[in-house]
Write a protein that holds these residues in place. Structure first.
Motif, PDB file in Angstrom:
ATOM      1  N   UNK A   1       0.755  -0.999   0.138  1.00 36.23           N
ATOM      2  CA  UNK A   1       0.027  -0.175  -0.226  1.00 36.23           C
ATOM      3  C   UNK A   1       0.848   1.400  -0.154  1.00 36.23           C
ATOM      4  N   UNK A   2       2.191   1.219   0.288  1.00 32.54           N
ATOM      5  CA  UNK A   2       2.954   2.352   0.115  1.00 32.54           C
ATOM      6  C   UNK A   2       3.945   2.281  -1.166  1.00 32.54           C
ATOM      7  N   UNK A   3       3.530   1.365  -1.962  1.00 32.44           N
ATOM      8  CA  UNK A   3       4.060   1.419  -3.436  1.00 32.44           C
ATOM      9  C   UNK A   3       3.132   1.455  -4.480  1.00 32.44           C
ATOM     10  N   UNK A   4       3.470   1.604  -5.905  1.00 32.23           N
ATOM     11  CA  UNK A   4       2.667   1.551  -6.819  1.00 32.23           C
ATOM     12  C   UNK A   4       2.829  -0.017  -7.833  1.00 32.23           C
ATOM     13  N   UNK A   5       3.304  -0.862  -6.857  1.00 32.11           N
ATOM     14  CA  UNK A   5       3.520  -2.369  -7.352  1.00 32.11           C
ATOM     15  C   UNK A   5       1.903  -2.857  -8.201  1.00 32.11           C
ATOM     16  N   UNK A   6       2.246  -3.370  -9.230  1.00 23.89           N
ATOM     17  CA  UNK A   6       1.002  -4.151  -9.855  1.00 23.89           C
ATOM     18  C   UNK A   6       0.504  -5.361  -8.817  1.00 23.89           C
ATOM     19  N   UNK A   7       1.286  -5.857  -7.995  1.00 27.82           N
ATOM     20  CA  UNK A   7       1.153  -6.849  -7.147  1.00 27.82           C
ATOM     21  C   UNK A   7       0.555  -6.313  -5.813  1.00 27.82           C
ATOM     22  N   UNK A   8      -1.004  -6.562  -5.602  1.00 25.03           N
ATOM     23  CA  UNK A   8      -1.637  -6.266  -4.578  1.00 25.03           C
ATOM     24  C   UNK A   8      -2.911  -6.906  -4.425  1.00 25.03           C
ATOM     25  N   UNK A   9      -3.738  -6.622  -3.204  1.00 27.39           N
ATOM     26  CA  UNK A   9      -4.889  -7.545  -3.195  1.00 27.39           C
ATOM     27  C   UNK A   9      -5.848  -7.438  -4.187  1.00 27.39           C
ATOM     28  N   UNK A  10      -6.327  -6.139  -4.556  1.00 32.15           N
ATOM     29  CA  UNK A  10      -6.846  -5.892  -5.758  1.00 32.15           C
ATOM     30  C   UNK A  10      -6.239  -5.134  -6.653  1.00 32.15           C
ATOM     31  N   UNK A  11      -5.575  -5.799  -7.828  1.00 35.38           N
ATOM     32  CA  UNK A  11      -4.624  -5.200  -8.670  1.00 35.38           C
ATOM     33  C   UNK A  11      -5.283  -3.997  -9.790  1.00 35.38           C
ATOM     34  N   UNK A  12      -5.760  -2.919  -8.990  1.00 30.45           N
ATOM     35  CA  UNK A  12      -6.272  -1.850  -9.502  1.00 30.45           C
ATOM     36  C   UNK A  12      -5.208  -0.900 -10.278  1.00 30.45           C
ATOM     37  N   UNK A  13      -5.078  -0.448 -11.381  1.00 29.97           N
ATOM     38  CA  UNK A  13      -4.216   0.743 -11.796  1.00 29.97           C
ATOM     39  C   UNK A  13      -4.739   1.996 -12.170  1.00 29.97           C
ATOM     40  N   UNK A  14      -4.066   3.071 -11.636  1.00 27.12           N
ATOM     41  CA  UNK A  14      -4.256   4.311 -12.079  1.00 27.12           C
ATOM     42  C   UNK A  14      -3.428   4.778 -12.927  1.00 27.12           C
ATOM     43  N   UNK A  15      -3.972   5.412 -13.886  1.00 25.80           N
ATOM     44  CA  UNK A  15      -3.143   6.022 -15.269  1.00 25.80           C
ATOM     45  C   UNK A  15      -3.628   7.282 -15.505  1.00 25.80           C
ATOM     46  N   UNK A  16      -2.828   8.233 -15.183  1.00 24.08           N
ATOM     47  CA  UNK A  16      -2.991   9.572 -15.841  1.00 24.08           C
ATOM     48  C   UNK A  16      -2.692   9.693 -17.306  1.00 24.08           C
ATOM     49  N   UNK A  17      -3.910  10.134 -17.800  1.00 25.36           N
ATOM     50  CA  UNK A  17      -3.553  10.283 -19.459  1.00 25.36           C
ATOM     51  C   UNK A  17      -4.068  11.698 -19.965  1.00 25.36           C
ATOM     52  N   UNK A  18      -3.642  11.743 -21.295  1.00 22.90           N
ATOM     53  CA  UNK A  18      -4.078  12.963 -22.098  1.00 22.90           C
ATOM     54  C   UNK A  18      -4.964  12.447 -23.383  1.00 22.90           C
TER      55      UNK A  18
END
Lengths: 137, 137
Positions: free
Chosen positions: A84-101
């Motif tokens: 929870x203190x990283x952006x690793x894809x490995x996590x209990x619910x593997x939700x990615x956040x992506x800021x795009x234009x």
């Protein structure tokens, strides 16, 4: 605790074909990509236009879900920390956040910049970025 | 398209007891609140400390999932727009993003500022904010 069902609303189309070739963060050279939505969600895309700043939520379907500690950025010389203190894809619910234009809109397809997801990754939500747009709507 | 199962990792404790009393955005007066995690996820919290800037992902369990168009900010005088260009809780996968600051850490309980979620809302993920912390780790 009760669980919930996430239903993908679309998929990423990207030249990135594997996790190992994906940049870790979008400022590390992510190529242009497309958000391709299911026809059912056409109305949810109303008012999205070229130039919009969005946060795309993905389900990182290739990630392990039973990992609670990782080495930051996969560097084994660094001490493990909680996911929870990283952006690793490995996590209990593997939700990615992506800021795009948004570069362009073509019906159910949005071309975007700065997306570091693997080709075929499910999209589960899209939101405007608060700093960019909420004040206008 | 295949679906996925989201398993809550904890819950929000907040004085906000109903959707109608919740501020629409955190800069509109959200009270202090607590993130309360399940014991299973203790290791995932390692290295989270007071002062950290986090994004909390919630499952907005009271929201409708079959809405694709809404009036912005619930204002019926404004034209409907697609939910993907709003922060409405009503959306196909009702995932909330909440930027908070950690006030204190007490085992499985984190006190936070700037959280506008209803008491009892399930927490599904926690991430560091890229602009605040990734560069340090």
């Amino acid at each position: 605790m009760i669980s919930f069902t996430v239903t993908p609303v679309g998929r990423i189309e990207s030249p990135i074909q594997s996790v190992s070739s994906a940049p870790r963060q979008p400022d590390e050279g992510a190529p242009p990509a497309w958000l391709v939505f299911e026809p059912h969600y056409r109305d949810a895309l109303l008012e999205i236009r070229a130039g919009d700043a969005l946060t795309v939520l993905t389900w990182m379907h290739l990630a392990s879900r039973d990992v609670l500690r990782v080495h930051p950025r996969g560097d084994a010389t660094r001490a493990e920390t909680g996911v929870f203190s990283t952006r690793s894809p490995a996590r209990p619910n593997p939700i990615g956040l992506h800021d795009v234009e948004v570069v362009s809109v073509d019906g159910l397809r949005l071309q975007v910049k700065h997306l570091e997801a693997v080709d075929g990754t499910p999209i589960i939500d899209v939101k405007p970025r608060l700093d960019q747009k909420i004040a206008l709507r």
